[in-house]
Design an enzyme around this catalytic site. Sequence first.
Site, PDB file in Angstrom:
ATOM      1  CG  ASN A 394      -2.109   0.959   1.029  1.00 27.12           C
ATOM      2  OD1 ASN A 394      -2.006   1.953   0.325  1.00 27.12           O
ATOM      3  ND2 ASN A 394      -3.229   0.667   1.665  1.00 27.12           N
ATOM      4  CG  ASP A 395       1.669   3.084   3.703  1.00 27.74           C
ATOM      5  OD1 ASP A 395       0.636   3.717   3.412  1.00 27.74           O
ATOM      6  OD2 ASP A 395       1.847   2.526   4.795  1.00 27.74           O
ATOM      7  CB  VAL A 396       5.953   0.475  -0.783  1.00 33.88           C
ATOM      8  CG1 VAL A 396       6.461   0.357   0.642  1.00 33.88           C
ATOM      9  CG2 VAL A 396       5.139  -0.758  -1.172  1.00 33.88           C
ATOM     10  CB  THR A 397       2.133   1.100  -4.620  1.00 29.35           C
ATOM     11  OG1 THR A 397       0.941   1.037  -3.813  1.00 29.35           O
ATOM     12  CG2 THR A 397       2.868  -0.232  -4.546  1.00 29.35           C
ATOM     13  CB  ALA A 435       1.947   5.508   6.457  1.00 31.73           C
TER      14      ALA A 435
END
Length: 465
Positions: A394-397, A435
């Site tokens: 999620n956050d890393v994309t 996050a």
Amino acid sequence: MISANLSAVFYLISGVLFILALRGLSSPETSRQGNFFGILGMVIAITVTFLSIGNFSTGFIHVLIFLLIGGIIGTFIAYKIPMTAMPELVAGFHSLVGLAAVFVAISAFLNPEAFNLGSPGNIKLGSLIEMSIGAAVGAITFSGSIIAFLKLQGIMSGSPITFKGQHLLNALILISTVVVTYLLCLTQSSNLFWILLAISFLIGFLLIIPIGGADMPVVISMLNSYSGWAAAGIGFTLENTALIITGALVGSSGAILSYIMCKAMNRSFFSVILGGFGATDQSSTLKGKEQKPVKSGNAEDAAFLMKNASSVIIVPGYGMAVAQAQHALREMVDTLKKNDIKVSYAIHPVAGRMPGHMNVLLAEANVPYDEVFELEEINNDFANTDVAFVIGANDVTNPAAKTDPQSPIYGMPVLDVEKCKSVLFVKRSLSPGYAGVDNDLFYKENTLMLFSDAKKMTESITKNL
């Protein structure tokens, strides 16, 4: 009873084995060998310590009892713990290392004769300084690791906990630690020793509560470093070569890893430690974005897109770990390869909740190492790829890291999955990532949301393929 010289030689051998262990763990292909070297080094270190007991008749029984208790508990936990809970386990183990350092420091302060450090009230100055540093860092490691464990386990909110004047308070407490340590070395007062421990426990608590979920991988590696320095400090106090070498290795490697993680997230190490990245007003963020149109599909749609693609990039994340979908993913990829479709895996440095989390899961499913690429190696390939299959990441994309200066993850390098012709996003719901930030990728024109458990969806896609 083993002689001091012989003990030093065996401790040196165990230290060399620990260095070889780190070398082996630097690559997935040699990680098993690295683990073996680490185990062998620890067996030698424990055996030598065991044989160095002065009063063998009574000490032997006590040490054996606690070795058995610790060994049984460790074995039970190792067998029972799921891969998804590995970050919590690491944080828990760090807390135990810190607590062990505190206990040894207390023992040495109360009974210095047993450690050849002098007598109560007349401890060698060098030993007292080393003891104070080891105790303080150990206490910080213990309380900080407990907070990290509670956040990772979900018992405590993963959101940053901040209050007015927090940084000033932290600075004052850190200064007071130095002052108390100085006074302790001057007076050797037992009251000052207990005050030093209490302050150190408080610092560990205050340092970790303002750190948000997005920076938790850095926290894990940072606490790993702390535990090493605590062990090294106590090693100097006890004049134990094995503790000094092992503590220095763990401390330095943890510090280097923390630096690498901060660089991967475009974070300042001191900014993460001092504060509050990961904070976001989730309610206001989600209010505006839940109204946006979202395209959703099913396994048949996903299978059709991938079957007609020439290249696919898999982006795994924590959702894959929770669903234990790595084996199902491997089966799906094998099916794609039979259709002459090129498949690669893209790993973000902070995917999951600890460094290397995704790499371990993929290795568990026997994914070939040459198909797994880090962010820097594969990020330019997304623009020339037909389909990106995001499974639980999620956050890393999240493109907001590049486009929204107000986002708490702004500046963090992310995987450019939105540049693919089509994005298949497997997720249970539109809820934000760890996050606490809504993902703009959900609402892109080329994104098809697959709302389901990661393992079930992947198995269904494989059947349709």
